[in-house]
Design an enzyme around this catalytic site. Structure first.
Site, mmCIF file in Angstrom:
data_model
loop_
_atom_site.group_PDB
_atom_site.id
_atom_site.type_symbol
_atom_site.label_atom_id
_atom_site.label_comp_id
_atom_site.label_asym_id
_atom_site.label_seq_id
_atom_site.Cartn_x
_atom_site.Cartn_y
_atom_site.Cartn_z
ATOM 1 N N HIS A 146 0.935 -1.217 -0.149
ATOM 2 C CA HIS A 146 -0.085 0.063 -0.111
ATOM 3 C C HIS A 146 0.817 1.153 0.115
ATOM 4 C CE1 HIS A 146 0.589 1.077 4.436
ATOM 5 N NE2 HIS A 146 0.614 -0.252 4.403
ATOM 6 N N CYS A 162 2.969 -4.723 6.845
ATOM 7 C CA CYS A 162 2.828 -4.687 5.314
ATOM 8 C C CYS A 162 4.127 -4.085 4.383
ATOM 9 C CB CYS A 162 1.846 -3.421 5.105
ATOM 10 S SG CYS A 162 0.183 -4.044 5.769
#
Length: 647
Positions: A146, A162
């Site tokens: 992301h 992440c």
């Protein structure tokens, strides 16, 4: 368009690709047409076409490092696929919460919180137990690629698990990938095992052991580079084994750490290798991948059409029978096993490894739990009893192996395997067996039996070997090899070293060398010995303090019930190979318990004089049975007994 990294980074890509494809649980063995690779060490994400780079961008992975455990805030290693593309057409800087746009847009302002911005690629793990399944599932952990509001920190591992990217970069990446595209996260250390077929040198610590030597030989046979060390070799022991390894191109070092220096790319260890071993210590100091023996075997199992044979008894014999049956049928199989096949030894080999172009047959060990790593085409569970672990622990491992089997699962009719039988190919003697042995004719030196109208003969004795042959026939059937094609190979079966191996006879007394080391195997060996000997004079050496402590009562029960009135057993001291094992009891304690149960048992604190005593005790018609595992000198002792009988 994102530029490629500089030439140094591009040059480093090839070993990363090899490491990704060589992962034991990799779902692919060739570079996909389009895929993503996250290099944790370099903090970089690559877009690849085959083995070629299309683009790369800086990223941030987890500050806590690499790991798949839920709640760890680590970046999960291994193979994934892009599960969903979220945020197409969203404005640059769009803030997402729970994968939904909030309506807020980030405008480059400084904020301490960790925002998920602009685009999201959700990741689904593809490696069971690593990034998929209970406690480690990447999708359930909400691990994404992301955009981030901490673009100034890219190139540094600072995320909460992440993979963060610059917002402009994640838009470009998003537009160039599709749902389902593979993504692999490659980490330094054990997760980045080099390709065993490459020029990377793998060093095997304890290469004199049966499992490690087989892997080193197999890698050399497959064109890879293998070296090894073993303290037994350092003491001058087993020069013939050393020579066999060297003939295959396995370079041998003293076990002083030098083998892990220089161009060593990875060190292979087993559960028996302790951290104090110099090779282990040097590998840790240098940051080399430490590859467990089972991880190496899992690599070969996953890349071939393989048969993984598990069970608490009979594995080595079933592996050997399956291999020889397939070989005799012209299937050109490979084998990696702990036992030494007499057929391969006759060709001048060690006997526990061979590389062919056909199916690979391996021994899947439950003693250290390593069998749960394997993804075979054909999985097998022969039987289940207490050995190194409780029955419930082993049953759970067998269930995992079944779940990871790619084509067909084969299991015995043992009642303890009932949970595995539904939908499996079952072998045995009962009505539920798909491969059923009938009309069994046992003999002192072999047996005959029928399967589906095809008559088989075996040149090895014992009811347990008929069952082993049924397992091998079932494995061949699962591979598509008809029973009629393997009649001749099984009739010519050469056996496995130390599996009720007759060393010869003198004065009417036969001497047999056997690997039996758990209660079930000892019962089978004694039952077979009773077919051939008016009396059985047994010698048993327990094979380690841990296993003997765990099964102490079972050993006592076995000898107390299986020895006839005329039979005797001498028990040697528990085998100790060095290390930190707790030595808090003696074989003398087991002998005391056995004699209290009525067995004619005697403690032999050393072998000195024992061969001569056995020769003096034995009379015509007796059978001397030497049993034990792990200690290669037991065979030499059995030969000493035969020599003493010959005078």
């Amino acid at each position: 368009m994102a530029p490629l990294a500089d030439s140094a980074d591009t040059a480093a890509l090839a070993p990363l690709v090899s490491a990704a494809l060589a992962r034991a649980r990799s779902p692919v063995r060739e570079a996909p047409a389009r895929w993503l690779l996250v290099d944790v060490a370099a903090q970089r994400l690559w877009l690849l076409a085959g083995t070629g780079a299309l683009a790369s961008w800086p990223v941030s992975t987890a500050a806590n490092g690499v790991g798949g455990e839920s709640g760890s805030f680590r970046t999960p290693p291994g193979w994934h696929r892009v599960h969903r593309r979220i945020g197409e057409h969203a404005a640059h800087g769009t803030v997402f919460v729970s994968r939904e746009p909030t309506g807020e847009v980030w405008h480059d302002e400084t904020r301490d919180d960790d925002l998920i911005l602009t685009r999201i690629l959700t990741l689904e793990g593809l490696e069971d137990g690593i990034n998929r399944g209970p406690g480690c599932d990447s999708l359930e952990r909400y691990v994404y690629v992301h955009g981030t509001n901490h673009e100034d920190a890219l190139g540094t591992p600072v995320s909460h698990g992440c993979v963060r990217m610059a917002n402009a970069d994640v838009v470009e990446l998003f537009d160039r990938v599709s749902e389902g595209d593979p993504l692999v996260i490659v980490a330094p250390g054990p997760g980045a095992m080099p390709n065993p077929r490459s020029d990377a040198r793998f060093h095997y610590a304890g290469v004199g052991g049966s499992g490690m030597s087989a892997l080193a030989q197999f890698q050399a046979m497959r064109g890879g580079r293998a070296s090894g060390s073993d303290r037994g070799f350092d003491r001058g022991e087993r020069p013939e084994a050393r020579a066999q390894l060297e003939r295959l191109g396995v370079t041998l070092f003293a076990q002083d750490g030098r083998g892990a220096e220089g161009d060593c790319a990875a060190v292979v260890v087993s559960t028996a290798v302790e951290e104090q071993v110099p090779d282990f210590a040097v590998a840790k100091r240098r940051g080399l991948p430490l590859v467990h023996r089972s991880e190496m075997l899992a690599h070969w199992v996953a890349e071939t059409r393989s048969v993984a044979v598990s069970g608490t008894s009979g594995k080595s014999t079933v592996v050997a029978m399956t291999f020889e049956a397939l070989r005799g049928a012209g299937e050109d199989p490979s084998v990696i096993t702990g036992g030494e096949l007499s057929a391969l030894q006759a060709e001048g080999l060690w006997g526990n490894a061979w590389s062919g172009a056909g199916p690979l047959v391996v021994e899947a060990d439950e003693s250290d739990g390593s069998l749960v790593r394997y993804q075979p085409a054909i999985g097998m569970a022969l039987n289940l009893s207490r050995d190194h672990k409780t029955e419930s622990e082993v049953a759970a491992m067998f269930a995992t192996l079944r779940g990871r089997t790619r084509e067909r699962f084969v299991c015995g009719e043992d009642h303890s395997l009932g949970a595995l039988r539904d939908g499996a190919l079952v072998f045995g003697f009962g009505d539920r067996a798909d491969v059923r042995g009938r009309d069994v004719e046992p003999g002192t030196h072999g047996s005959a039996f029928t399967v589906d109208g095809v008559r088989f003969t075996l040149p090895v004795p014992g009811a347990h070997n008929v069952e082993n042959a049924l397992a091998a026939i079932a494995a061949c059937r699962a591979l598509g090899v008809d029973a009629a094609r393997i009649v001749a190979p099984l009739a010519a079966f050469r056996g496995v070293a130390r599996r009720f191996q007759s060393l010869g006879s003198a004065r009417g007394v036969e001497v047999v060398d056997d690997f039996a080391h758990n209660p079930a195997k000892i019962r089978a060996a004694l039952a077979t010995a009773r077919l051939r000997g008016a009396r059985v004079l047994a010698v048993y050496q327990p094979h380690g303090y841990g296993p003997t402590r765990f099964l102490r009562e079972d050993f006592v029960e076995t000898f107390a019930t299986e020895l006839r009135e005329q039979d005797r057993v001498w028990m040697l001291e528990v085998f100790y190979a060095g290390g930190t094992a707790l030595r808090d009891f003696s074989s003398a304690d087991l002998v005391r318990d056995m004699t209290e149960r009525g067995a004619k048992a005697e403690f032999a604190p050393s072998r000195e004089g024992l061969a001569a005593r056995l020769a003096a005790e034995a009379r015509e018609g007796d059978l001397v049975l030497v049993m034990g595992a792990r200690d290669p000198s037991l065979t030499a002792f059995a030969k000493d007994v035969l020599a003493a009988l010959r005078g």
